[in-house]
Design an enzyme around this catalytic site. Sequence first.
Site, PDB file in Angstrom:
ATOM      1  N   LYS A  96      -7.215 -33.480  15.169  1.00 22.43           N
ATOM      2  CA  LYS A  96      -6.540 -33.548  13.862  1.00 22.43           C
ATOM      3  C   LYS A  96      -6.150 -32.157  13.360  1.00 22.43           C
ATOM      4  O   LYS A  96      -5.018 -31.937  12.941  1.00 22.43           O
ATOM      5  CB  LYS A  96      -7.443 -34.199  12.801  1.00 22.43           C
TER       6      LYS A  96
ATOM      7  N   ARG B 235     -11.754 -40.910   4.546  1.00 23.42           N
ATOM      8  CA  ARG B 235     -12.617 -41.208   5.682  1.00 23.42           C
ATOM      9  C   ARG B 235     -13.427 -42.477   5.429  1.00 23.42           C
ATOM     10  O   ARG B 235     -14.336 -42.787   6.202  1.00 23.42           O
ATOM     11  CB  ARG B 235     -13.595 -40.049   5.868  1.00 23.42           C
TER      12      ARG B 235
ATOM     13  N   ARG C 160     -15.495 -26.718  22.083  1.00 21.65           N
ATOM     14  CA  ARG C 160     -14.737 -26.318  20.895  1.00 21.65           C
ATOM     15  C   ARG C 160     -15.224 -24.990  20.322  1.00 21.65           C
ATOM     16  O   ARG C 160     -16.409 -24.722  20.241  1.00 21.65           O
ATOM     17  CB  ARG C 160     -14.848 -27.407  19.816  1.00 21.65           C
TER      18      ARG C 160
ATOM     19  N   ARG D  45     -19.269 -24.641  15.890  1.00 18.05           N
ATOM     20  CA  ARG D  45     -19.723 -25.314  14.677  1.00 18.05           C
ATOM     21  C   ARG D  45     -21.097 -25.937  14.870  1.00 18.05           C
ATOM     22  O   ARG D  45     -21.367 -26.540  15.904  1.00 18.05           O
ATOM     23  CB  ARG D  45     -18.728 -26.397  14.283  1.00 18.05           C
TER      24      ARG D  45
ATOM     25  N   ARG E  19     -21.720 -38.481  14.511  1.00 21.62           N
ATOM     26  CA  ARG E  19     -20.390 -38.408  13.896  1.00 21.62           C
ATOM     27  C   ARG E  19     -19.485 -39.508  14.441  1.00 21.62           C
ATOM     28  O   ARG E  19     -18.691 -40.079  13.713  1.00 21.62           O
ATOM     29  CB  ARG E  19     -19.776 -37.029  14.145  1.00 21.62           C
TER      30      ARG E  19
HETATM   31  P1  ADP Z   1     -14.274 -33.614  12.466  1.00 14.51           P
HETATM   32  O1  ADP Z   1     -13.053 -34.385  12.116  1.00 14.51           O
HETATM   33  O2  ADP Z   1     -14.120 -32.895  13.755  1.00 14.51           O
HETATM   34  O3  ADP Z   1     -15.536 -34.407  12.355  1.00 14.51           O
HETATM   35  P2  ADP Z   1     -14.194 -32.167   9.931  1.00 14.51           P
HETATM   36  O4  ADP Z   1     -14.148 -30.712   9.813  1.00 14.51           O
HETATM   37  O5  ADP Z   1     -13.007 -32.933   9.476  1.00 14.51           O
HETATM   38  O6  ADP Z   1     -14.505 -32.439  11.451  1.00 14.51           O
HETATM   39  O7  ADP Z   1     -15.475 -32.740   9.142  1.00 14.51           O
HETATM   40  C1  ADP Z   1     -16.761 -32.195   9.336  1.00 14.51           C
HETATM   41  C2  ADP Z   1     -17.770 -32.948   8.482  1.00 14.51           C
HETATM   42  O8  ADP Z   1     -17.462 -32.765   7.076  1.00 14.51           O
HETATM   43  C3  ADP Z   1     -17.798 -34.460   8.648  1.00 14.51           C
HETATM   44  O9  ADP Z   1     -18.593 -34.849   9.749  1.00 14.51           O
HETATM   45  C4  ADP Z   1     -18.382 -34.917   7.314  1.00 14.51           C
HETATM   46  O10 ADP Z   1     -19.776 -34.735   7.255  1.00 14.51           O
HETATM   47  C5  ADP Z   1     -17.747 -33.940   6.334  1.00 14.51           C
HETATM   48  N1  ADP Z   1     -16.481 -34.471   5.776  1.00 14.51           N
HETATM   49  C6  ADP Z   1     -15.230 -34.011   5.998  1.00 14.51           C
HETATM   50  N2  ADP Z   1     -14.301 -34.750   5.372  1.00 14.51           N
HETATM   51  C7  ADP Z   1     -14.983 -35.742   4.728  1.00 14.51           C
HETATM   52  C8  ADP Z   1     -14.606 -36.857   3.924  1.00 14.51           C
HETATM   53  N3  ADP Z   1     -13.313 -37.124   3.635  1.00 14.51           N
HETATM   54  N4  ADP Z   1     -15.598 -37.651   3.440  1.00 14.51           N
HETATM   55  C9  ADP Z   1     -16.885 -37.406   3.710  1.00 14.51           C
HETATM   56  N5  ADP Z   1     -17.314 -36.393   4.472  1.00 14.51           N
HETATM   57  C10 ADP Z   1     -16.382 -35.564   4.978  1.00 14.51           C
END
Ligand code: ADP
Length: 212
Positions: free
Chosen positions: A13, A88, A123, A155, A166
């Site tokens: 993404k 999400r 990554r 990360r 996740r």
């Molecule tokens: P990825 O898509 O690779 O999991 P992100 O950087 O988008 O990585 O998200 C990392 C973490 O941040 C998620 O696993 C979650 O814990 C939190 N997070 C990000 N966006 C949201 C969201 N819209 N709602 C709830 N938690 C979120």
Amino acid sequence: MNLILMGAPGAGKGTQSAKISEKYQIPAIATGDILRAERKAGTELGKEAQAYIEAGKLVPDAVVIGIIKKYMVENNCENGFILDGFPRSIPQAEALEAMGIKIDAVLSIEVPDQKIVDRMSGRRVCSCGASYHVVYNPPVKADVCDKCGEALYIRADDAAETVKNRLKTFHNETEPLKEFYSKKGLLISVEGQEEVADTTALVFKALSAVEA
Ligand code: ADP
Ligand code: ZN
């Protein structure tokens, strides 16, 4: 163009949203990046979010909805935007609707779970938001960001055990959004490819159909 980018963790993404942002000259708003920036700045919000992130869980809806409201106002979203990692969950999507924001398309990047696990182990990310993979999308100089020259890092939530959680969270809480948006005729699915450029080509092709 008002766009939502969906996909499993590590589906690409962030990488694709950077390409779309450049081509269409619209800002990308990534909730994960915002949460990590809050953490780095040592804010209350950042501290609260961290426990959820490291457990592979979603940060509570109220928290991320608050963040989105603030950032949509602060960023110049008049010509459109890309939401990367939001919504999400169904409640988050409903909150977005309640804000009266019109969405033109929801792009879902599809990558099978086995590939996700493989990708996450390679990554490397930068605090500027750039993201790399040691094999599939390496920086010019190892462990250094092409964009800003800072050192890349792994990360904390890319640890194998957290990745499993996740993925579980994704399937349970985020994937139902596909049906939610499909019913509204907004969902476009794109198969994630081995090469970043190949995925980008498919993404651009899909988006050109949205514009028309
Ligand atoms: P990825 O898509 O690779 O999991 P992100 O950087 O988008 O990585 O998200 C990392 C973490 O941040 C998620 O696993 C979650 O814990 C939190 N997070 C990000 N966006 C949201 C969201 N819209 N709602 C709830 N938690 C979120
Ligand atoms: Zn950088």
